[in-house]
Each structure stands twice: as structure tokens, then as C-alpha cells.
Design a protein around this motif. Structure first.
Motif, PDB file in Angstrom:
ATOM      1  N   THR A  93       0.817  -1.218   0.000  1.00  0.00           N
ATOM      2  CA  THR A  93       0.000   0.000   0.000  1.00  0.00           C
ATOM      3  C   THR A  93       0.848   1.264   0.000  1.00  0.00           C
ATOM      4  OG1 THR A  93      -0.140   0.105   2.418  1.00  0.00           O
ATOM      5  CG2 THR A  93      -1.820  -1.192   1.270  1.00  0.00           C
ATOM      6  N   MET A 142     -16.165   1.297   7.948  1.00  0.00           N
ATOM      7  CA  MET A 142     -15.668   1.730   6.648  1.00  0.00           C
ATOM      8  C   MET A 142     -14.140   1.714   6.581  1.00  0.00           C
ATOM      9  SD  MET A 142     -18.071   2.158   4.408  1.00  0.00           S
ATOM     10  CE  MET A 142     -18.477   0.524   5.084  1.00  0.00           C
ATOM     11  N   ALA A 143     -13.491   1.868   7.715  1.00  0.00           N
ATOM     12  CA  ALA A 143     -12.027   1.787   7.732  1.00  0.00           C
ATOM     13  C   ALA A 143     -11.564   0.392   7.315  1.00  0.00           C
ATOM     14  CB  ALA A 143     -11.492   2.130   9.114  1.00  0.00           C
ATOM     15  N   PHE A 165     -13.310  -1.646   5.378  1.00  0.00           N
ATOM     16  CA  PHE A 165     -13.612  -1.782   3.949  1.00  0.00           C
ATOM     17  C   PHE A 165     -12.472  -1.168   3.130  1.00  0.00           C
ATOM     18  CE2 PHE A 165     -15.535  -1.654  -0.100  1.00  0.00           C
ATOM     19  CZ  PHE A 165     -16.641  -2.480  -0.079  1.00  0.00           C
ATOM     20  N   LYS A 166     -12.089   0.039   3.502  1.00  0.00           N
ATOM     21  CA  LYS A 166     -11.048   0.747   2.757  1.00  0.00           C
ATOM     22  C   LYS A 166      -9.705   0.035   2.854  1.00  0.00           C
ATOM     23  CE  LYS A 166      -8.958   5.325   2.148  1.00  0.00           C
ATOM     24  NZ  LYS A 166      -7.563   4.851   2.128  1.00  0.00           N
ATOM     25  N   VAL A 183      -9.599  -2.933   0.477  1.00  0.00           N
ATOM     26  CA  VAL A 183      -9.487  -2.461  -0.907  1.00  0.00           C
ATOM     27  C   VAL A 183      -8.084  -1.911  -1.172  1.00  0.00           C
ATOM     28  CG1 VAL A 183     -10.318  -0.745  -2.563  1.00  0.00           C
ATOM     29  CG2 VAL A 183     -11.954  -2.033  -1.177  1.00  0.00           C
ATOM     30  N   ASP A 184      -7.534  -1.192  -0.204  1.00  0.00           N
ATOM     31  CA  ASP A 184      -6.187  -0.635  -0.377  1.00  0.00           C
ATOM     32  C   ASP A 184      -5.143  -1.728  -0.562  1.00  0.00           C
ATOM     33  OD1 ASP A 184      -7.028   1.972  -0.248  1.00  0.00           O
ATOM     34  OD2 ASP A 184      -6.458   2.290   1.847  1.00  0.00           O
ATOM     35  N   ASN A 198     -16.197  -6.290   1.420  1.00  0.00           N
ATOM     36  CA  ASN A 198     -14.959  -5.545   1.162  1.00  0.00           C
ATOM     37  C   ASN A 198     -13.989  -6.379   0.319  1.00  0.00           C
ATOM     38  OD1 ASN A 198     -14.507  -7.375   3.279  1.00  0.00           O
ATOM     39  ND2 ASN A 198     -13.637  -5.869   4.673  1.00  0.00           N
TER      40      ASN A 198
END
Length: 292
Positions: free
Chosen positions: A65, A104-105, A107-108, A111-112, A154
Motif C-alpha cells: 500500500t 468503513m475503515a 472496507f477501505k 481495498v487498499d 470488502n
């Protein structure tokens, strides 16, 4: 072993254990010089294992990342061996929860790691591969992305996004002999412990997936393939399109979509589009035929 990687240089992310370790070991066994990437001490352990067996490897500990760190990893590879022939985007994490309970953290983050990690690594090697007129890239997708899996919105979203990335990059890389594919593995790794019964996990050795990976990064590799692999079984998944039905744009078009939905959904004569423009050609072709 008929598939050889003599003279080839491979980067395998998330290679400190599990699937990545098996991929790295197998590539090295067949002659590749391997960059073993992972965050923890496992990267050095696997690199040492390769060298102890007579192969060539270096360990690079960094997060996929971090684009600057990824670029530095590729620079180290070029400084050491002068080329990059193979990239295996394998690094990944899980943060499973039903969507209603998911932060949401988380989820992100997933994805990251999965999507943007693959994007960063691919971007860092892309022009190198194009310039040398040779490249093999594999994105690790998943049945959770292809078909869905409860509690993995996610992970599934990121994994299906990797298919979309592959679809376009395979087209953009074709003229320069850069082939891009996806591997959808089922394997017992640290990420999957507790998700399946032990009797199933025993069948799903990571090494049973790796033969598919070796083919996808070989000299004679296909491109734009989604290869499913697990327990020694190999299959292919496809993104298909039905030929559909022309309904037009009349006032009752919505009612006609509902009324003719079975015909719209018919898989008779469905196709595997070779680019996104085929959808538009099919739609306009039917519209022109209907108005003539």
C-alpha cells in the motif's frame, strides 16, 4: 519440469507464507530469480530457504500500500538483476464482517491492500515490462469476488476489481507481449483458518494451486484468463454477456423489460466479449436492425 524460468526475474508479494511462499519456491525451483515481498520476517525466511536450495532470491519487507516503498522494491530488483519479467500480486488481508456491521475503515483497508496494492506494484513494473517487450502479471482474485460470499463485501469488491484491472491491462499490454491474468485460488492459509472445516482445509494445500500460477506466468501463458484453482482441480471463469432483446424506447419500455426479462436473460448463444465496446456494438446493432 517442462516449464522453465531460467533467466527470468519474478516479484511475488505476500510471499512470506501460504500461497505466496509456494509460488516463490516453485518459481525459484524452476530457475527464476525471486524477490520475496512481505511485511514480516517471513520474507527473509523464504528467501533464505530458496538460497539454501541453490536458488537466487532477495527479501524486501514493505507494504504494497506504500507506492514509494513499492517503487524502491522494483528499483532494488532492477539494480540487482536488471529486469522484471514476472509479477505475482498475491498480498492480501481479511477483515470479514457483514456489511451492516462493517466499519468503513476496514472496507477501505482491504481495498487498499488487494486492489491498490496490485495497482501500485503493476504500475511500478509496467513500463519496464513494456520496454523489454516481455511481462507476465497475475492478479489474485477470488470466488468471493466472482460469485459473492457472505461477510466479505470488502474482500469481494476488491477481488472483482482486480478482474476489471486485468481485463483492461491485458488489452493495453498485448502489443508489448505483456500478458495479464487472474488466479482465483482456494487454499488453506493463515487467512482462511477458521473459515472451513479441518477436513476440507486438509485437502486445500497451497501447493495444489501453484501449478496454475506457473502456467499463467510462463513463456507460453495465455492472457485475459481467470483460472480457478484448488485441491488440484483447475477450471476457468468467464465474464459473459447474453445477446439480449431489443425493446426500444417507447413509453412502455420498462414494462417490456419486465415482461421479456426471461428472454433478456437467456444464455443461449451468450458470448465472452473481448472488449467493453462489444456491448455497445451488440446494442446498436440490434437497434439498427429493428429500425430497418
Amino acid at each position: 519440469m517442462s516449464i522453465s524460468f531460467d533467466g527470468r526475474v519474478a516479484i511475488v508479494t505476500g510471499a512470506g507464507g501460504g500461497l505466496g511462499r509456494e509460488h516463490a519456491l516453485a518459481l525459484a525451483q524452476r530457475g527464476a530469480k525471486v524477490v520475496v515481498n512481505d511485511l514480516g520476517p517471513g520474507a527473509q525466511t523464504v528467501a533464505d530457504e530458496i538460497k539454501a536450495a541453490g536458488g537466487q532470491a532477495i527479501a524486501v519487507s514493505c507494504s504494497v500500500t506504500d507506492f514509494d516503498a513499492v517503487q524502491a522494491m522494483v528499483k532494488t530488483t532492477m539494480d540487482t538483476w536488471g529486469r522484471v519479467d514476472i509479477l505475482v500480486n498475491n498480498a492480501g488481508i481479511l477483515r470479514d464482517k457483514s456489511f451492516s456491521k462493517m466499519e468503513m475503515a476496514d472496507f477501505k483497508l482491504v481495498v487498499d491492500v488487494h486492489l491498490m496494492g496490485a495497482v501500485y506494484c503493476t504500475k511500478a513494473v509496467w513500463d519496464i515490462m513494456r520496454a523489454q517487450k516481455y511481462g507476465r502479471i497475475v492478479n489474485t482474485t477470488s470466488s468471493s469476488g466472482l460469485f459473492g460470499n457472505f461477510g466479505q463485501s470488502n474482500y469481494g469488491a476488491a477481488k472483482m476489481a482486480l478482474v476489471g484491472l486485468m481485463q483492461t491491462l491485458s488489452l493495453e499490454g498485448a502489443k508489448d507481449n505483456v500478458k495479464v491474468n487472474c488466479l482465483a485460488p482456494t487454499a488453506a492459509t493463515a487467512m482462511t483458518e477458521g473459515l472451513m472445516p479441518q477436513v476440507v482445509l486438509d485437502k486445500l494445500a497451497p501447493a495444489a494451486v501453484t501449478p496454475g500460477l506457473l502456467y499463467l506466468v510462463s513463456e507460453d501463458a495465455p492472457t485475459r484468463v481467470i483460472l480457478n484453482a484448488g485441491a488440484g482441480t483447475f477450471a476457468r471463469s468467464y465474464v459473459t454477456m447474453t445477446l439480449g432483446t431489443h425493446i426500444g424506447t417507447g413509453a412502455d419500455a420498462d414494462d417490456q423489460v419486465a415482461a421479456q426479462f426471461e428472454a433478456i436473460s437467456s444464455r443461449d448463444d451468450e458470448v465472452v466479449p473481448q472488449s467493453g465496446s462489444e456491448q455497445g456494438r451488440n446494442e446498436v446493432g440490434k437497434a439498427m436492425a429493428a429500425s430497418s
